[in-house]
Design a protein around this motif. Structure first.
Motif, short mmCIF file in Angstrom:
data_model
loop_
_atom_site.label_atom_id
_atom_site.label_comp_id
_atom_site.label_asym_id
_atom_site.label_seq_id
_atom_site.Cartn_x
_atom_site.Cartn_y
_atom_site.Cartn_z
N GLY A 185 2.11 27.68 35.33
CA GLY A 185 3.08 26.85 34.38
C GLY A 185 1.99 26.19 33.54
N SER A 186 0.53 26.41 33.97
CA SER A 186 -0.17 25.99 33.11
C SER A 186 -0.23 27.31 31.49
CB SER A 186 -1.99 26.66 33.90
OG SER A 186 -1.90 27.34 34.30
N ALA A 187 -0.47 28.43 31.58
CA ALA A 187 -0.54 29.01 30.80
C ALA A 187 0.89 28.78 29.57
CB ALA A 187 -0.08 30.97 31.06
N GLN A 188 1.43 28.41 29.67
CA GLN A 188 3.28 28.02 29.57
C GLN A 188 2.39 27.09 28.32
OE1 GLN A 188 6.16 26.00 30.90
NE2 GLN A 188 6.40 27.46 32.69
N LYS A 189 3.46 27.51 26.64
CA LYS A 189 2.75 26.69 25.69
C LYS A 189 4.30 25.55 24.79
CE LYS A 189 -0.95 28.50 23.53
NZ LYS A 189 -1.60 29.32 22.49
N ASN A 190 4.53 24.74 25.22
CA ASN A 190 5.45 24.31 24.97
C ASN A 190 5.40 23.14 23.46
OD1 ASN A 190 7.18 25.04 26.95
ND2 ASN A 190 6.22 24.44 28.24
N ASP A 191 4.11 23.45 23.39
CA ASP A 191 4.08 22.26 21.82
C ASP A 191 5.01 22.45 20.72
OD1 ASP A 191 3.22 24.78 21.84
OD2 ASP A 191 1.19 23.84 20.46
N ILE A 192 5.40 21.90 20.03
CA ILE A 192 6.74 21.85 18.56
C ILE A 192 6.03 23.44 18.13
CG2 ILE A 192 7.18 20.75 16.28
CD1 ILE A 192 7.02 18.70 17.42
N ALA A 201 -0.94 36.07 28.73
CA ALA A 201 -0.77 34.84 28.27
C ALA A 201 -1.96 34.24 27.75
CB ALA A 201 0.60 33.54 28.86
N LYS A 202 -3.02 34.38 28.63
CA LYS A 202 -4.03 33.80 28.86
C LYS A 202 -5.59 34.71 28.11
CE LYS A 202 -8.01 31.59 31.74
NZ LYS A 202 -8.66 31.82 32.70
N TYR A 203 -5.16 35.83 27.84
CA TYR A 203 -6.18 36.30 27.84
C TYR A 203 -5.82 37.55 26.83
CZ TYR A 203 -8.90 35.29 31.75
OH TYR A 203 -9.18 35.11 32.77
N ALA A 204 -4.40 37.90 25.83
CA ALA A 204 -3.90 38.75 25.23
C ALA A 204 -3.14 37.65 24.21
CB ALA A 204 -2.49 39.66 26.20
N GLY A 205 -2.64 36.75 23.93
CA GLY A 205 -2.07 35.59 23.33
C GLY A 205 -0.85 36.10 23.50
N VAL A 206 0.22 36.46 24.40
CA VAL A 206 1.61 36.74 24.79
C VAL A 206 1.57 35.12 24.99
CG1 VAL A 206 3.05 36.93 26.31
CG2 VAL A 206 1.10 38.77 25.46
N VAL A 207 2.92 34.77 24.11
CA VAL A 207 3.01 32.98 23.96
C VAL A 207 4.12 33.22 25.25
CG1 VAL A 207 4.03 31.61 22.68
CG2 VAL A 207 2.95 32.98 21.74
N VAL A 208 4.40 31.98 25.80
CA VAL A 208 5.17 31.96 27.22
C VAL A 208 5.35 30.48 27.29
CG1 VAL A 208 3.69 31.47 28.94
CG2 VAL A 208 6.38 32.08 29.34
#
Length: 710
Positions: A37-44, A221-228
């Protein structure tokens, strides 16, 4: 590879090694999964097309504190008309809003409606990496302030910020979604196995796969730049749970067959893994690689869905080919109670539903496949009426929310586009010219210069049409044409209507690029698996036809039964990816068995034997996956309900129509040409036809065939 994996979980010592390894893996996985949940990116920016003008606007607006902000509109109204004290309260509340945490930029002064029955305050809310979750907290504080000491004054929070908050609350019900999915799957497994114990092992293994995949994605998501984001996160859990259970059904069916002809359950499991492994691996590879093709998309929400779900499929594959076999072997035959497969017992009779279906299809295969294709094609024609231009913001939810109530109140008293302006960053030297040009547009209600900094100026244009409407999108195009026509403006145009416009354009581009790429990838995998050309063409063609029929039926149901307001722009591509990949899944399960049987008895008899042998397990798998995706309707969001309904319907069509009727009839009609350019030469017969059609799975023929292999 399959033989190597089969030796570990099925071995006398390997089963314990496998179990211990999974326990050691799951201990940190449970903790890491909670970080998703904290690794998610829900910005525009996590949703926009990466190369769009709206994305460039977000970057340009950062200096004003607006690039990472979203306007929330607080609307006040009193039945019978406002009182002077109501306007005073709105002004006092605006001062309080300005001091709230995560309210950034300048809160606009309250605007009284022309009819003197409502007042509106626009509050810029910061969108952090937590996205909707953070916005929901701010919106709750805005609502609390507006509702305090109102003395009968009605207030609602709406606008982009209000809708984002409602979306965050809806995605917060994802835990309920998984509970519903588990209940549905357990019910189907109890019906399928008619055992009070056997269902536990696939469910335990599937849940382990879900937690492990979430942990892996959180780390990536935290270390490899995968966007979730929230969307890919909840789709991940649904897809992994459903796919893992499907693989479990296929493996357990083969394991049950092998227990009839092998006294040692370890040997039975090794054989089951070797015989079902290629189909399971090919199925997982097809889904995973098809999902990775989404990396070609420009819409970030679609692009990010690919690697997230592909990783989930790989984890599901590993869990169901290592953990589940180990658990099954450890438990032994008793786990099948009350109908335990005994060594030397006769296999279940094929004289059931699927035996009758095979007899029906074999009678006139050409007429049957032609008629089936015609019916599916007629349903596909309904796609002509598909509206995938986005869902109007006031119809995004399956229930009335706080933002919808505010939107209804706002639209009665203010211009339809109020609270959701088209935003433009221009050179300060041209700001006056830009404002004048925009004010002359008949589709623009108001133009406001909000701020100026470092030689750049932020200008807001409020459309007269409602946000998300075709008229508002046309206004966004007009605004872009006007400001880009001002010499030296160096403009970037964003805001709600412009974002919707860019999402539509990006989704249309992605469909033209990604869909052909997925078809080529699926075709290539099938060619490698079947070592043929005609069969892959047949399978790809049937799943495309199935997709068309599914989408056509969905369009009719959405428009005339559920009365939804449209489809998200990216929906057709996302639905295509899941339907084609998962549809090919069941065709792979069927055709690999047909090819195996054809090597013994010829294509015609192999097609009938393959259908009857796999009918029960593939039907159960289809019901499980359909039920899992149907559970998405528990989320109060239209796009989730649409995706869940469409994938569930498509899976059922693939299971009951495409696989059982269309593919089987085509195989019977094509005969040996199905495997061109290779020729399938059946082995000398070792049992009469009655035996081969009377039993499923490990029949007497299977035992003699094994003896020939040895």
């Amino acid at each position: 590879m399959v033989r190597g994996l089969a030796a570990l979980p099925s071995g006398r010592r390997g089963k314990w090694v496998t179990l211990v390894a999974w326990i050691l893996l799951l201990i940190p996985a449970f903790s890491l999964a909670g970080m998703l949940g904290s690794a998610q990116k829900n910005d525009i920016s996590a949703w926009l097309p990466s190369s769009s003008e709206s994305a460039r606007f977000v970057a340009a607006a950062q200096k004003f504190g607006s690039g990472g902000t979203m306007p929330a509109s607080v609307v006040y109204s009193r039945p019978g008309g406002l009182r002077p004290a109501d306007v005073e309260k709105a002004n006092a509340d605006a001062a309080v809003f300005q001091r709230l945490e995560d309210v950034t930029g300048k809160v606009q002064l309250p605007l009284v409606a022309d009819d003197l029955e409502a007042v509106e305050t626009v509050v810029p809310v910061r969108v952090g990496e937590s996205g909707w979750t953070g916005i929901a907290k701010v919106v709750d504080r805005l609502k609390a302030v507006a509702a305090a000491n109102g003395d009968g004054l009605v207030s609602h929070v709406t606008g982009p910020g209000g809708y984002a908050a409602d979306s965050g609350r809806a995605f917060g019900d994802a835990d309920l979604l998984m509970i519903v999915a588990v209940v549905v799957v357990v019910a189907i497994l109890l019906f399928t196995y008619r055992s009070p114990t056997l269902w536990l092992l696939p469910v335990i293994s599937a849940v382990a796969a879900v937690f492990t995949s979430e942990a892996v994605i959180a780390v990536l998501a935290k270390y490899a730049g995968v966007v979730v984001n929230s969307q890919s996160s909840f789709i991940l859990s649904v897809l992994v749970f459903g796919a893992a259970t499907d693989y479990a059904l296929l493996l357990i069916a083969r394991y049950r067959e092998e227990l009839l002809v092998h006294f040692d359950r370890h040997e039975a499991m090794a054989r089951a893994l070797r015989r079902s492994g290629p189909a399971i691996f090919a199925s997982a590879a097809t889904v995973a690689v098809s999902l990775l093709v989404l990396l070609l998309a420009t819409v970030n929400s679609t692009r990010g869905l690919g690697p997230v779900c592909a990783v989930g499929i790989v984890v599901a594959l590993l869990a169901m080919t290592t953990l589940l076999p180990a658990l099954l072997v450890i438990c032994g035959r008793w786990v099948f109670w009350p109908v335990k497969p005994s060594f030397g017992a006769l296999p279940p009779s094929r004289a059931g539903v699927w035996g009758r279906v095979s007899t029906f299809v074999a009678a006139k295969p050409r007429w049957i496949w032609a008629g089936t294709a015609a019916v599916l094609g007629s349903f596909a024609l309904a796609m002509i009426g598909m509206h995938a231009e986005g869902i109007p913001q006031d119809r995004q939810f399956t229930k009335v929310t706080e933002a919808v109530l505010g939107d209804q109140l706002q639209s009665r008293h203010f211009p339809a586009g109020a609270g959701n302006p088209i935003c433009t960053v221009v050179s300060s030297s041209t700001s006056d010219e830009v404002r004048l040009a925009l004010s002359l547009l008949p589709t623009v209600a108001t133009v406001v210069q909000l701020d100026a900094k470092d030689g750049r100026t932020l200008v807001l244009a409020t459309p007269r049409a409602g946000a998300g409407s075709p008229e508002a999108l046309a206004t966004a195009r007009q605004v872009r044409d006007v400001v880009h026509g001002v010499k030296g403006a160096d403009a970037q145009v964003g805001g709600g209507p412009a974002i919707t416009l860019d999402m539509q354009d990006g989704a249309a581009r992605d469909a033209w690029v990604v869909i052909p790429a997925i078809l080529l990838v699926v075709f290539g995998i099938l060619v490698l698996l079947l070592r043929a050309v005609i069969a892959p063409l047949v399978l790809v063609g049937t799943v495309v036809l199935s997709y068309g029929a599914t989408m056509g039926i969905s369009v009719l149901v959405f428009d005339h039964v559920f009365h939804f307001g449209g489809m998200d722009a990216a929906f057709p591509l996302q639905a295509f990816t899941f339907l084609v990949a998962l549809g090919v899944d069941y065709n792979i399960f069927l055709v690999t068995r047909v090819r195996e049987e054809s090597l013994r008895t010829g294509t015609r008899r192999g097609a009938l034997t393959g259908l009857t042998a796999t009918g029960g397990v593939i039907t159960s798998a289809g019901l499980v996956l359909a039920g899992t995706f149907a559970a998405m309707a528990s989320l109060p969001m239209v796009f989730a309900a649409e995706l869940g309904f469409t994938v569930a319907l498509g899976v059922l069509i693939d299971t009951f129509v495409v696989r059982s009727v269309l593919v089987t009839a085509l195989t019977l009609d094509l005969g040996e040409a199905m495997w061109w350019p290779r020729r399938v030469k059946p082995a000398p017969p070792t049992a009469d036809v009655g035996q081969e059609l009377a039993y499923s799975g490990a029949s007497v023929t299977d035992v003699r065939f094994e003896e020939q292999e040895r």
